[in-house]
Every structure is written in C-alpha cells, then in structure tokens.
Write a protein that holds these residues in place. Structure first.
Motif, short mmCIF file in Angstrom:
data_model
loop_
_atom_site.label_atom_id
_atom_site.label_comp_id
_atom_site.label_asym_id
_atom_site.label_seq_id
_atom_site.Cartn_x
_atom_site.Cartn_y
_atom_site.Cartn_z
N PHE A 179 0.83 -1.20 0.00
CA PHE A 179 0.00 0.00 0.00
C PHE A 179 0.87 1.26 0.00
CE2 PHE A 179 -2.33 3.36 2.25
CZ PHE A 179 -3.49 3.41 1.50
N VAL A 180 1.88 1.28 0.87
CA VAL A 180 2.77 2.44 0.92
C VAL A 180 3.53 2.59 -0.39
CG1 VAL A 180 4.79 3.45 2.06
CG2 VAL A 180 2.99 2.40 3.43
N GLN A 181 3.95 1.47 -0.97
CA GLN A 181 4.62 1.55 -2.27
C GLN A 181 3.70 2.15 -3.33
OE1 GLN A 181 6.20 -2.64 -2.61
NE2 GLN A 181 8.04 -1.50 -3.22
N SER A 182 2.42 1.81 -3.27
CA SER A 182 1.47 2.39 -4.22
C SER A 182 1.38 3.90 -4.05
CB SER A 182 0.09 1.75 -4.03
OG SER A 182 -0.82 2.22 -5.00
N LEU A 183 1.34 4.35 -2.79
CA LEU A 183 1.33 5.79 -2.53
C LEU A 183 2.58 6.46 -3.09
CD1 LEU A 183 0.13 5.82 1.20
CD2 LEU A 183 -1.20 6.55 -0.76
N LEU A 184 3.72 5.82 -2.86
CA LEU A 184 4.98 6.38 -3.34
C LEU A 184 5.03 6.39 -4.87
CD1 LEU A 184 7.48 4.72 -0.84
CD2 LEU A 184 6.68 7.09 -0.83
N ALA A 185 4.48 5.35 -5.50
CA ALA A 185 4.45 5.30 -6.96
C ALA A 185 3.63 6.45 -7.53
CB ALA A 185 3.89 3.96 -7.43
N MET A 186 2.52 6.75 -6.87
CA MET A 186 1.72 7.90 -7.32
C MET A 186 2.50 9.19 -7.10
SD MET A 186 -0.97 6.94 -8.77
CE MET A 186 -1.73 8.55 -8.91
N GLN A 187 3.26 9.25 -6.01
CA GLN A 187 4.09 10.43 -5.77
C GLN A 187 5.12 10.58 -6.90
OE1 GLN A 187 3.13 12.12 -3.21
NE2 GLN A 187 4.58 13.78 -3.36
N MET A 188 5.55 9.46 -7.45
CA MET A 188 6.52 9.48 -8.56
C MET A 188 5.83 9.60 -9.92
SD MET A 188 9.38 6.66 -7.34
CE MET A 188 8.24 5.29 -7.15
N LYS A 189 4.47 9.79 -9.88
CA LYS A 189 3.68 9.96 -11.10
C LYS A 189 3.72 8.72 -12.00
CE LYS A 189 3.80 15.01 -11.25
NZ LYS A 189 4.14 15.14 -9.83
N ASN A 190 3.76 7.56 -11.36
CA ASN A 190 3.75 6.30 -12.09
C ASN A 190 2.47 5.55 -11.71
OD1 ASN A 190 4.17 3.76 -13.23
ND2 ASN A 190 6.37 3.80 -12.83
N SER A 191 1.38 5.87 -12.40
CA SER A 191 0.08 5.31 -12.02
C SER A 191 -0.01 3.81 -12.33
CB SER A 191 -1.05 6.07 -12.72
OG SER A 191 -0.89 6.05 -14.12
N ASP A 192 0.70 3.35 -13.36
CA ASP A 192 0.68 1.91 -13.67
C ASP A 192 1.32 1.11 -12.53
OD1 ASP A 192 -0.57 2.35 -16.08
OD2 ASP A 192 1.30 2.40 -17.23
N LEU A 193 2.45 1.60 -12.04
CA LEU A 193 3.12 0.94 -10.92
C LEU A 193 2.26 1.01 -9.66
CD1 LEU A 193 5.66 -0.48 -9.88
CD2 LEU A 193 6.64 1.79 -9.41
N ALA A 194 1.63 2.16 -9.46
CA ALA A 194 0.75 2.32 -8.30
C ALA A 194 -0.40 1.33 -8.36
CB ALA A 194 0.22 3.75 -8.25
N GLU A 195 -0.98 1.15 -9.53
CA GLU A 195 -2.09 0.20 -9.70
C GLU A 195 -1.63 -1.23 -9.41
OE1 GLU A 195 -5.41 -1.93 -10.47
OE2 GLU A 195 -5.28 0.23 -10.11
N MET A 196 -0.43 -1.58 -9.88
CA MET A 196 0.09 -2.93 -9.64
C MET A 196 0.28 -3.18 -8.14
SD MET A 196 3.62 -4.68 -11.02
CE MET A 196 4.67 -3.87 -9.80
N LYS A 197 0.83 -2.19 -7.44
CA LYS A 197 1.11 -2.36 -6.02
C LYS A 197 -0.17 -2.38 -5.17
CE LYS A 197 5.48 -3.01 -5.96
NZ LYS A 197 6.02 -4.27 -5.41
N ILE A 198 -1.13 -1.56 -5.54
CA ILE A 198 -2.37 -1.57 -4.75
C ILE A 198 -3.12 -2.88 -4.97
CG2 ILE A 198 -4.06 -0.55 -6.34
CD1 ILE A 198 -3.56 0.35 -2.64
N GLN A 199 -2.99 -3.46 -6.15
CA GLN A 199 -3.60 -4.76 -6.40
C GLN A 199 -2.92 -5.85 -5.58
OE1 GLN A 199 -6.50 -5.41 -8.27
NE2 GLN A 199 -6.22 -7.24 -7.01
N GLN A 200 -1.59 -5.74 -5.44
CA GLN A 200 -0.87 -6.69 -4.59
C GLN A 200 -1.32 -6.57 -3.14
OE1 GLN A 200 3.20 -5.57 -5.78
NE2 GLN A 200 3.49 -7.65 -6.56
N ALA A 201 -1.55 -5.33 -2.69
CA ALA A 201 -2.04 -5.13 -1.32
C ALA A 201 -3.40 -5.80 -1.15
CB ALA A 201 -2.13 -3.64 -1.01
N LEU A 202 -4.25 -5.66 -2.15
CA LEU A 202 -5.60 -6.26 -2.07
C LEU A 202 -5.55 -7.78 -2.24
CD1 LEU A 202 -7.55 -3.52 -4.02
CD2 LEU A 202 -7.93 -4.19 -1.64
N ASP A 203 -4.56 -8.28 -2.94
CA ASP A 203 -4.40 -9.73 -3.03
C ASP A 203 -4.11 -10.33 -1.65
OD1 ASP A 203 -4.85 -9.65 -5.74
OD2 ASP A 203 -2.71 -9.70 -6.28
#
Length: 580
Positions: A196-220
C-alpha cells in the motif's frame, strides 16, 4: 471537493531538525531542560545507576548553555559525551536531534546508535535512524531500521512511512524509499501495508501503472481492506479512468453497504462525471444512514443547486446555517441564491454573515460586486479598502477588482493608471496585461492594447482570450481584417464552442462582406449566450439582410434585459433611430 490526495504534509515533531528551522525555534527545541538531577527516565529499571559524575554534570550544564546561545557544536559534544558515560537515552536523543539540525550525518549516526543501544524499542529513535539511512543512501541500514519499525509497531507502520515520505519528498528521495520497501517486502510478503505504501509512493513518482500494480498486490494479500479499495479507485480517477473508478466503488459499496467512506467517494466521482442525479441518490443514502452527516447534506445541497432545484437546496442550507461549523458556508450559498434572484439586500445580508472559513474572501468580493451593480460605488470601494489590509496575499485579485470598479464608473484613465503601476511591479502578469489592454481599448490607445496582448501571446500563444480580444479589436478599430482573421481562426480552433469567439468571427465575416457566414456564426453565438453585444451584432446583420422584424424582435428582448448595454444603444442610435 478534493477526491484525490496523496501525502498529507505532516510535521514531524521527532524530526524537528530536518527542516532547518530558524535559530530561535531551534533553540527552543534543543535547549529544553533535561532534569539533570533526575536521570532515571520513564521505564528505566530501578537499579539503573542515577548518580552523575561531576565532570558529566559540568558537560551537561555547558551543553545547555551552549544550546541557548546557538553554539550547537559545543552543545553536541557535551550531550554526546554525557550519552556515552550515563545510561540515560535522553542525552543521546538530544545529541541526535542537534546533529540532525546541524546536518552532520556521522554524528547523527553515532548519536542514534547510542540511543538505540540504550532504548532499542524507541520508535522515535528508530524513525530518525531510518530517515538518516534513507537520506544518506544506506540501503541496508534503512532496510534494517524499517524492518524493526514494522515488527515493533505494525499498526503504525503506514503513518511512519508517510511521515518519512513527507520529508524525503522535499529532498527527491522518494524513489529510494520505494526501492528500500521493495527489498523489505521480500521479508514480509504477507504485509499488505508495504504494498500500500509503495502504491502511494508510486503515485508520488507519477507512475500510475506501478501504483495500480502495487495496490492490487495489497488487495491480493488483504482483499477486504477498504482503504486500499478506495485508493485503487483514486488511482483510476487520477488516470482519467472515471468509469473504472465508478465500477470499483460500486462493487465495493455493494460489498460493504455500511461503509460511507466508499459511498462518499463514489458520489464525488459521479459528480466529476457530471452524473448529478446519481450522485444525489448516493448522498441521500448516506444521509438516510446518518441524518447528522452535515458534510453529505452540504454536498447534496450543492448538487440540488446544479440541478436547478433551488428550493431543495435552500431548505438544506437553512438547516445547516444553524450549525456553527457550517454557518459560513451555508450563508455564502444562500447569499448566492438571493443574488441570482436579484434580491440585493437579502444577498448582502447573507454575505455579511460569512465571518470565517474558506468563503470569507469570496463572500466579501460577491458583496462588492453586488454593490457595484447597484451603483453603490462608494460603499463598494470602502469595503475593498478593508479587504486590502485583511487579505494581503490577494493583492493581484484586489487590484483587478478595483480596476473593474473604475471601469464600471467609466473612470478608464484611473483604471489604466492603476494597472500600469501594478505592471511596473509584475510586468509579466497575464491578467494585468489583459485588463490594461481592455482599458487601453476604451481610451483608444491601440498601440498599448496590441503590445499587451501580443506580450501575453508571446508567452502563451494558445491563449484564446487574448487571441479573441486582439482579433476583435482589429476588426472593430482597424481595417486589418486579414490579420484579425488569423487570430480569430486560431481562437476558434482552441475553443470552437465559445460564444464570444463565434461572435467575433461572425462580426469579422460581416465586415468582410460574407453575410451568409456572418449570420451562421452570430446565430450560433446568440443561441449559446443571449447577451447585449452578441444580440446587437446579430440584429444588425439581420437588418442588413432586410429581415427587420426579426432584428427588432431580438433587439427588443435584449434591451429589456440590459437597458444600459452600450452595444445595443449604439445599434438603436445608428440603425433604428435613423430608420424612423
């Protein structure tokens, strides 16, 4: 309504030294007395040695005085030596904070090492250690410290990461923090919070694809985590995938019908899609579940306003106005509703009730605008003078409003001079340049008008307002029609549905003798916006085409709505009166 927000900017009390505060504040932080006579800290065992050697006591007194005088190197040495000699983590803590303030990475590491040796489970020490490692690029040390944070306080790990992230963001170290977490997750693959935190950081880095992948891993790992589901929808909103966001939120809302956070975000996304009816239904459901939810009531009132259901909106606002925390917001919109109805006194009364909150300035400006429309210019100017002292950060907007007040009183030279003085301080400010160009047109100073508008276009060549203003002025004031056509065609390409630009282009075509095209564009402009100048242009073209009944009909309606409109009065004088 803000529906997407990454890190809230958190001020770390534990990291006071990080932001390099002013020396006075630093002294207040670092010289707070350390009860030298009572070194047994909270949680210390009773058999810990509490006697202080006279040499150490002298060091501490010297360090305290040095800190008060801003002599931080001496203070640091004193606390560091005391920390080595006395088993009290407070001395190491003080040394660590001073070292961080001084940006001495070696001393910071040494002090933190002492601190953790004496109090290994201290969260503050561990966070500072992690921050120091992240700042210096020591990946292995950062992993070890974050690992300890996760083990000691798994529930607080997310907030700890956001605290660190708020500091590292300013130092462009977010990518490194993400990389460290990528290694940490190998040790804790069952911890959704890391993804989840990685997803937040990915959005901070303006990488929405990476953020989506990480938030899906959190939900998995944790499928029922509503916070992660909400953030997944926010990522979709940020990426412009509103339909996806709605689908995600509708699914989550159906699964967790009592979760109003999901419902509220769904309503906000529906508003963003202009699906006001559906958004209103969602807020109705939220309010039904919690009749005291004033925030949702306020949102529903705004939706009713958008749908022209003024009576329903007014009913809600009048209930909210009795609640102190919503009094000002509700008063503002009640004022706007009375302004729309033409009830100047009632509108002013409501605007004057707005005393705090985010609408204070807007309410004051709305009141000034109303007074000006009512020709109460002295009162409007008096109120504007008060605002200039109350809201110094709004200086630009207040200058523009003052210029508009002068313009409405036909005091064009004063408006022009005011704007010229402002441009001497802010020479490239587009709004000032545009406003002065309008005043220059009134004063027939076409060279200044053209220079100001071209200066805007040199910095912003796709500024449709400037293109339209320049093109229309060339049509109206000169015979440079070919040049005007270039500007207006560009403006039309940028904003093909803008009524004012259609009007300018139609008027150009009339001046060029292309009556058919003129009528086409002017009729389209009038259908979109039935204002005085557009009506006058359309009426004149119809009159020229010998469609005089239609021309009179348009003029009669327009002059009734705007009896002082200069364009309509000019048409009446030149065309209608001459025909009688």
């Amino acid at each position: 309504m803000v529906i997407f927000r990454l890190f809230s900017v958190l001020t770390l009390v534990l990291l006071n030294g990080c932001a390099a505060p002013a020396k006075q504040n630093a002294q207040e932080e670092f010289v707070k007395p350390v009860r030298i006579s009572q070194v047994k800290g909270e949680g210390q065992s009773s058999d810990t040695k509490t006697d202080i050697d006279p040499d150490v006591l002298y060091m501490l007194l010297t360090a305290e005085l040095a800190g008060q005088r801003g002599q931080y190197e001496i203070a640091l040495e004193g606390y560091m030596e005391a920390a080595k000699r006395v088993q009290d983590p407070r001395f190491a803590e003080r040394a660590a904070k001073i070292a961080m303030y001084m940006k001495d990475s070696d001393k910071t590491k040494e002090a933190i090492s002492l601190w953790l040796a004496q109090d290994p489970d201290n969260m503050t020490a561990r966070k500072i250690a992690a921050l120091s490692a992240l700042r210096s690029g020591d990946k292995q040390a950062a992993i070890e410290h974050l690992d300890k944070l996760l083990i000691i306080d798994p529930a607080g790990f997310e907030s700890s990461m956001l605290e660190l992230g708020s500091v590292l963001e300013k130092e462009n170290k977010v990518a490194f923090q993400y990389d460290v977490l990528d290694s940490l997750v190998l040790r804790h693959q069952d911890q959704a919070v890391i993804y989840f935190v990685q997803s937040l950081l990915a959005m901070q880095m303006k990488n929405s694809d990476l953020a989506e992948m990480k938030i899906q891993q959190a939900l998995d790992v944790q499928p029922d985590w509503d916070k992660a589901q909400i953030f997944q929808a926010q990522i979709a909103v940020f990426s412009g995938e509103l339909n996806k966001a709605v689908a995600l939120l509708e699914k989550a809302s159906a699964k967790y019908p009592e979760n109003n956070k999901i419902k509220k975000l769904l309503a906000q996304v529906l508003i963003k899609e202009a699906k006001y009816e559906e958004a209103g239904d969602v807020y109705q459901a939220v309010i039904a579940a919690n009749p005291k939810d004033a925030e949702s009531q306020f949102a529903l009132a705004l939706i009713n306003l958008q749908l022209d259901r003024e009576s329903k909106a007014e009913e809600i606002f009048k209930k909210l106005v009795d609640q102190p925390e919503w009094h000002s917001q509700a008063s503002f919109y009640l004022g706007k509703m009375e302004e729309k109805r033409g009830n100047t006194e009632k509108a002013l009364a409501w605007f004057d009730k707005v005393k705090d909150g985010p609408f204070v300035f807007e309410a004051a400006i709305s009141a000034i605008s109303l007074l000006a429309k009512d020709n109460q210019f002295n009162e409007a100017s008096s109120r504007l003078d008060v605002l200039q002292s109350q809201f110094p950060k709004q200086k630009l907007r207040l200058i523009l409003i003052q210029a508009e007040l002068y313009s409405q009183q036909k005091r064009y030279e004063q408006a022009f001079d005011l704007l010229t003085d402002a441009l001497a301080i802010m020479p490239d400010q587009k709004e000032l340049l545009y406003s002065r160009a309008l005043m220059a047109e009134r004063l027939n100073q076409l060279e200044i008008l053209e220079a100001d508008l071209k200066k805007i276009l040199s910095e912003d060549p796709d500024n449709a307002e400037a293109l339209n203003a320049l093109g229309y002025t060339l049509v109206e004031k000169t015979d440079r029609y070919a040049e005007a056509e270039k500007y207006l065609e560009q403006a039309l390409r940028l904003k093909p549905d803008e009524a004012v630009i259609m009007d300018s282009y139609g008027w150009l075509k009339f001046k060029q003798g292309d009556v058919k095209q003129a009528l086409l564009y002017l009729q389209q402009a009038y259908d979109k916006r039935q204002e005085g100048e557009i009506a006058a242009h359309l009426a004149e073209v119809l009159w020229f085409m010998n469609r005089k009944v239609e021309a009179r009909k348009i003029f009669t309606k327009a002059i009734k709505d705007a009896p002082k409109d200069e364009s309509l009065l000019d048409f009446q004088k030149r065309i209608l009166n001459a025909a009688e």
